[in-house]
Design an enzyme around this catalytic site. Structure first.
Site, PDB file in Angstrom:
ATOM      1  N   CYS A  83       0.899  -1.298  -0.413  1.00 57.47           N
ATOM      2  CA  CYS A  83       0.087  -0.236  -0.136  1.00 57.47           C
ATOM      3  C   CYS A  83       0.843   1.737   0.082  1.00 57.47           C
ATOM      4  CB  CYS A  83      -0.902  -0.218   1.547  1.00 57.47           C
ATOM      5  SG  CYS A  83      -1.714   1.951   1.238  1.00 57.47           S
ATOM      6  N   CYS A  85      -0.045   4.177   0.645  1.00 52.78           N
ATOM      7  CA  CYS A  85      -0.780   5.622   1.669  1.00 52.78           C
ATOM      8  C   CYS A  85       0.099   4.744   2.604  1.00 52.78           C
ATOM      9  CB  CYS A  85      -1.598   5.252   0.998  1.00 52.78           C
ATOM     10  SG  CYS A  85      -2.663   5.759   0.214  1.00 52.78           S
ATOM     11  N   CYS A 102      -1.687  -5.376  -1.100  1.00 52.90           N
ATOM     12  CA  CYS A 102      -2.817  -5.144  -1.757  1.00 52.90           C
ATOM     13  C   CYS A 102      -3.322  -6.115  -2.868  1.00 52.90           C
ATOM     14  CB  CYS A 102      -3.231  -3.917  -3.018  1.00 52.90           C
ATOM     15  SG  CYS A 102      -4.305  -3.046  -3.615  1.00 52.90           S
ATOM     16  N   CYS A 104      -4.908  -5.495   0.866  1.00 54.31           N
ATOM     17  CA  CYS A 104      -5.010  -5.251   1.992  1.00 54.31           C
ATOM     18  C   CYS A 104      -5.670  -6.825   3.468  1.00 54.31           C
ATOM     19  CB  CYS A 104      -4.872  -4.106   2.645  1.00 54.31           C
ATOM     20  SG  CYS A 104      -5.657  -2.843   2.541  1.00 54.31           S
ATOM     21  N   CYS A 113      -9.880   0.972   1.636  1.00 52.77           N
ATOM     22  CA  CYS A 113      -9.583   1.448   1.532  1.00 52.77           C
ATOM     23  C   CYS A 113      -9.220   2.567   1.959  1.00 52.77           C
ATOM     24  CB  CYS A 113      -9.078   1.194  -0.130  1.00 52.77           C
ATOM     25  SG  CYS A 113      -7.918   1.213  -1.144  1.00 52.77           S
TER      26      CYS A 113
END
Lengths: 144, 144
Positions: A83, A85, A102, A104, A113
Site C-alpha cells: 500500500c 498510502c 494490496c 490489504c 481502502c
C-alpha cells in the site's frame, strides 16, 4: 533535463537481466515519469478487484491513477504491491508479511481502502466507474 | 497565480516527481500544488513548535492518492483562514524522526500544533472534504 520530444529509453535494473524491476522512461515536457512494467498489471488488477468487490474508483480518477502507480512501483522494488498510502519502518519486512499488500486485510475483511482506490458506493468520494484505461492512468500520473 | 514557498524541500528519491514539491508558476494542471510549504525535520522546531499561530501539519507520500486529493485544500485553507492558521507539509520517507515521534502511519495524516506541542487527539488519518476539515479545525479551537 529531458525534452518534450517523445523519447523512450528502456532501462534494465542494474546488474540484472529480465529483472522484475525493468522500467521504461518516458520523456514529458516537465519531468521524466518512470513507467513501471507492473503498471499494466496493477491497472488490470484494480479493475478486476473493483468489480469483484463491488467497489468503485474515486470520482477523481487521478487519485486512482496515483495509487496504481504507487502499487506498481512497490511491486517493482519489493516484489509485492505494498500500500502506497502508509509509512513503514521496514518496507521489505512489511511486503513479506503481507498485511498491507494490496488488497490489504482491512479491504478484504471490511472493504476499507484508505488509499481511496476501492470505494464503497456510499463513500463521498466514490464515482460510478470500475474501469480505468491506460491513457487515463498516464494522464493521472503525469498530472502531478 | 500564488507564489510558491518552500523551506528545505524534501525530494524523496532521485528520478521521481513527487507532487508536493513547489513548482514555478506556469499553466495550472488539475490538482497541482501552487502554494505549499514543505518542511523537514531540520526546521520543524522553528516552523511548527515556535510558530506564532496554530499550525496544521499534513504528512504525505509521493504516490498516495488521498494525499494528492487534499493538497489543494490545504493550500486553500491556509489562505481562507487569513493568518490565523499556518499549514505545512512533511514528506514521510525523508523525515523518519518526525514520523516516529508522532507515530504517523496512515497517510495523509493531519496533526494540529499549538503553543509548541501537538494538540491531544488531533491526529487524523485519511482524506477530508472542505466541510470535514473546517469541522476538524473548529474542534481543535481554530476558526476563521
Amino acid at each position: 533535463m529531458l525534452r518534450a520530444a517523445p523519447c523512450t529509453t528502456r532501462l534494465a535494473a542494474a546488474g540484472s537481466r529480465g529483472s522484475r524491476t525493468r522500467l521504461v522512461v518516458r520523456a514529458t515536457a516537465d519531468a521524466a515519469v518512470i513507467e513501471s512494467k507492473n503498471l499494466e498489471v496493477m491497472r488490470k488488477f484494480s479493475e478486476q478487484y473493483a468489480k469483484r468487490s463491488g467497489t468503485y474508483f474515486c470520482v477523481d480518477k487521478s487519485v486512482t491513477a496515483v495509487v496504481i502507480q504507487g502499487l506498481a512501483e512497490h511491486k517493482d522494488t519489493l516484489g509485492a504491491p505494498l500500500c502506497p498510502c502508509r509509512h513503514y519502518d521496514d518496507k521489505e519486512a512489511e511486503a513479506s508479511q503481507g498485511y498491507w499488500n494490496c488488497p490489504c486485510v482491512p479491504m478484504r475483511e471490511r472493504r476499507e481502502c484508505h488509499c481511496m482506490l476501492f470505494l464503497t458506493d456510499d463513500n463521498d468520494f466514490a464515482g460510478k466507474e470500475q474501469d480505468i484505461s491506460m491513457d487515463e492512468l498516464k494522464a493521472g500520473i503525469g498530472g502531478i | 497565480m500564488l507564489s510558491t514557498r518552500t523551506i528545505a524541500p524534501s525530494v524523496p528519491r532521485a528520478g521521481r516527481a513527487p507532487f508536493g514539491v513547489a513548482r514555478p508558476a506556469g499553466p495550472r494542471r488539475s490538482l497541482q500544488v501552487t502554494r505549499v510549504t514543505d518542511i523537514t525535520e531540520a526546521v520543524f522546531e522553528e516552523e511548527v513548535l515556535k510558530a506564532s499561530t496554530p499550525v496544521l501539519v499534513d504528512f504525505w507520500a509521493s504516490w498516495c492518492g488521498p494525499c494528492k486529493l487534499v493538497a489543494p485544500l490545504m493550500n486553500q485553507i491556509e489562505k481562507d483562514y487569513g493568518g490565523k492558521l499556518k499549514v505545512v507539509k512533511i514528506e514521510h520517507d525523508s523525515n523518519p524522526k518526525l514520523i516516529a515521534e508522532f507515530k504517523v502511519y496512515g497517510l495523509p495524516a493531519l496533526i494540529v500544533f499549538k503553543d509548541g506541542q501537538a494538540v491531544a487527539g488531533s491526529k487524523r488519518e485519511g482524506a477530508v472534504t472542505r466541510a470535514m476539515l473546517e469541522q476538524y479545525l473548529a474542534k481543535h479551537g481554530i476558526s476563521k
